[in-house]
Write a protein that holds these residues in place. Structure first.
Motif, PDB file in Angstrom:
ATOM      1  N   UNK A 182      94.849  19.554 -67.576  1.00  0.00           N
ATOM      2  CA  UNK A 182      94.369  20.479 -68.597  1.00  0.00           C
ATOM      3  C   UNK A 182      92.861  20.315 -68.724  1.00  0.00           C
ATOM      4  N   UNK A 183      92.143  21.421 -68.636  1.00  0.00           N
ATOM      5  CA  UNK A 183      90.719  21.395 -68.942  1.00  0.00           C
ATOM      6  C   UNK A 183      90.562  21.997 -70.324  1.00  0.00           C
ATOM      7  N   UNK A 184      89.908  21.246 -71.205  1.00  0.00           N
ATOM      8  CA  UNK A 184      89.724  21.671 -72.594  1.00  0.00           C
ATOM      9  C   UNK A 184      88.243  21.644 -72.921  1.00  0.00           C
ATOM     10  N   UNK A 185      87.773  22.715 -73.536  1.00  0.00           N
ATOM     11  CA  UNK A 185      86.388  22.790 -73.985  1.00  0.00           C
ATOM     12  C   UNK A 185      86.425  23.198 -75.452  1.00  0.00           C
ATOM     13  N   UNK A 186      85.793  22.399 -76.299  1.00  0.00           N
ATOM     14  CA  UNK A 186      85.765  22.688 -77.736  1.00  0.00           C
ATOM     15  C   UNK A 186      84.320  22.856 -78.191  1.00  0.00           C
ATOM     16  N   UNK A 187      84.024  24.023 -78.770  1.00  0.00           N
ATOM     17  CA  UNK A 187      82.725  24.275 -79.385  1.00  0.00           C
ATOM     18  C   UNK A 187      82.830  23.779 -80.828  1.00  0.00           C
ATOM     19  N   UNK A 188      81.920  22.900 -81.213  1.00  0.00           N
ATOM     20  CA  UNK A 188      82.015  22.247 -82.520  1.00  0.00           C
ATOM     21  C   UNK A 188      80.744  22.514 -83.329  1.00  0.00           C
ATOM     22  N   UNK A 189      80.968  22.902 -84.577  1.00  0.00           N
ATOM     23  CA  UNK A 189      79.848  23.128 -85.494  1.00  0.00           C
ATOM     24  C   UNK A 189      80.227  22.539 -86.847  1.00  0.00           C
ATOM     25  N   UNK A 190      79.359  21.745 -87.397  1.00  0.00           N
ATOM     26  CA  UNK A 190      79.574  21.119 -88.709  1.00  0.00           C
ATOM     27  C   UNK A 190      80.889  20.338 -88.758  1.00  0.00           C
ATOM     28  N   UNK A 191      81.222  19.657 -87.662  1.00  0.00           N
ATOM     29  CA  UNK A 191      82.409  18.801 -87.631  1.00  0.00           C
ATOM     30  C   UNK A 191      83.734  19.536 -87.501  1.00  0.00           C
ATOM     31  N   UNK A 192      83.694  20.828 -87.186  1.00  0.00           N
ATOM     32  CA  UNK A 192      84.919  21.629 -87.043  1.00  0.00           C
ATOM     33  C   UNK A 192      84.896  22.358 -85.695  1.00  0.00           C
ATOM     34  N   UNK A 193      86.077  22.602 -85.153  1.00  0.00           N
ATOM     35  CA  UNK A 193      86.191  23.377 -83.924  1.00  0.00           C
ATOM     36  C   UNK A 193      86.049  24.855 -84.298  1.00  0.00           C
ATOM     37  N   UNK A 194      85.114  25.546 -83.651  1.00  0.00           N
ATOM     38  CA  UNK A 194      84.903  26.965 -83.934  1.00  0.00           C
ATOM     39  C   UNK A 194      85.392  27.855 -82.797  1.00  0.00           C
ATOM     40  N   UNK A 195      85.552  27.270 -81.624  1.00  0.00           N
ATOM     41  CA  UNK A 195      86.128  27.993 -80.488  1.00  0.00           C
ATOM     42  C   UNK A 195      86.628  26.961 -79.499  1.00  0.00           C
ATOM     43  N   UNK A 196      87.708  27.336 -78.787  1.00  0.00           N
ATOM     44  CA  UNK A 196      88.336  26.408 -77.850  1.00  0.00           C
ATOM     45  C   UNK A 196      88.753  27.172 -76.606  1.00  0.00           C
TER      46      UNK A 196
END
Length: 171
Positions: free
Chosen positions: A141-155
């Motif tokens: 599994x390749x996972x990419x998480x965009x994080x802003x202010x300590x929360x996932x905003x896009x995955x």
């Protein structure tokens, strides 16, 4: 002879240290940044994945910035609720996922935010095992998480769906 060697050495040092103009390489947004292999965001993504394999969807939901965040599951755009529904289907089929190991895991911190205001991206390559009690299959599994202010905003999650489908049919 020694003078020639010293002259060549001095010339190569000067050339190596000289500032080179990159006229053909315009500065692009998000071109610069740095990568780390340990961070709070990396720890958060690991915790998020631990919650996923425990089917704790309520705790997972709290790690997203909004219920409308986009989850790109093999290029299908899903909301948080739709993505968590897929996880519930695995649980209902008695398929137990486990994380065998993280093949690679890092965070890239860009100098400039993207249009959504995100500077932090956590990238993970995960070797996951799926087991339905009769069969066991490994999935990369390749996972990419965009994080802003300590929360996932896009995955973004990319993986082979065939092992999931085979185990769902076998149950």
């Amino acid at each position: 002879m020694n003078k020639i060697i010293y002259l060549l050495l001095a010339s190569s040092i000067l050339l190596a240290c000289a500032k080179k103009e990159e006229a053909n390489s315009p500065k692009m947004p998000n071109q610069n940044g740095y990568t780390v292999i340990t961070s709070e965001n990396i720890d958060m993504v690991k915790k998020f994945n631990d919650l996923a394999i425990a089917f704790d969807t309520a705790a997972m939901r709290a790690m997203y910035s909004s219920p409308q965040d986009t989850i790109n599951d093999n290029l299908m755009k899903l909301t948080v609720g739709q993505s968590l529904q897929n996880l519930a289907q695995l649980n209902a089929a008695h398929i137990k996922p486990t994380i065998k190991k993280y093949g690679a895991l890092w965070e890239t911190i860009n100098d400039e935010p993207n249009p959504k205001g995100v500077k932090n991206i956590v990238i993970a390559y995960i070797i996951m095992n799926l087991n339905n009690g009769k069969e066991s299959k490994d999935v990369l599994l390749q996972q990419v998480c965009a994080i802003k202010d300590g929360k996932i905003v896009e995955e973004w999650d990319v993986y082979d769906t065939k092992p999931f489908e085979e185990l769902m049919k076998a149950k």
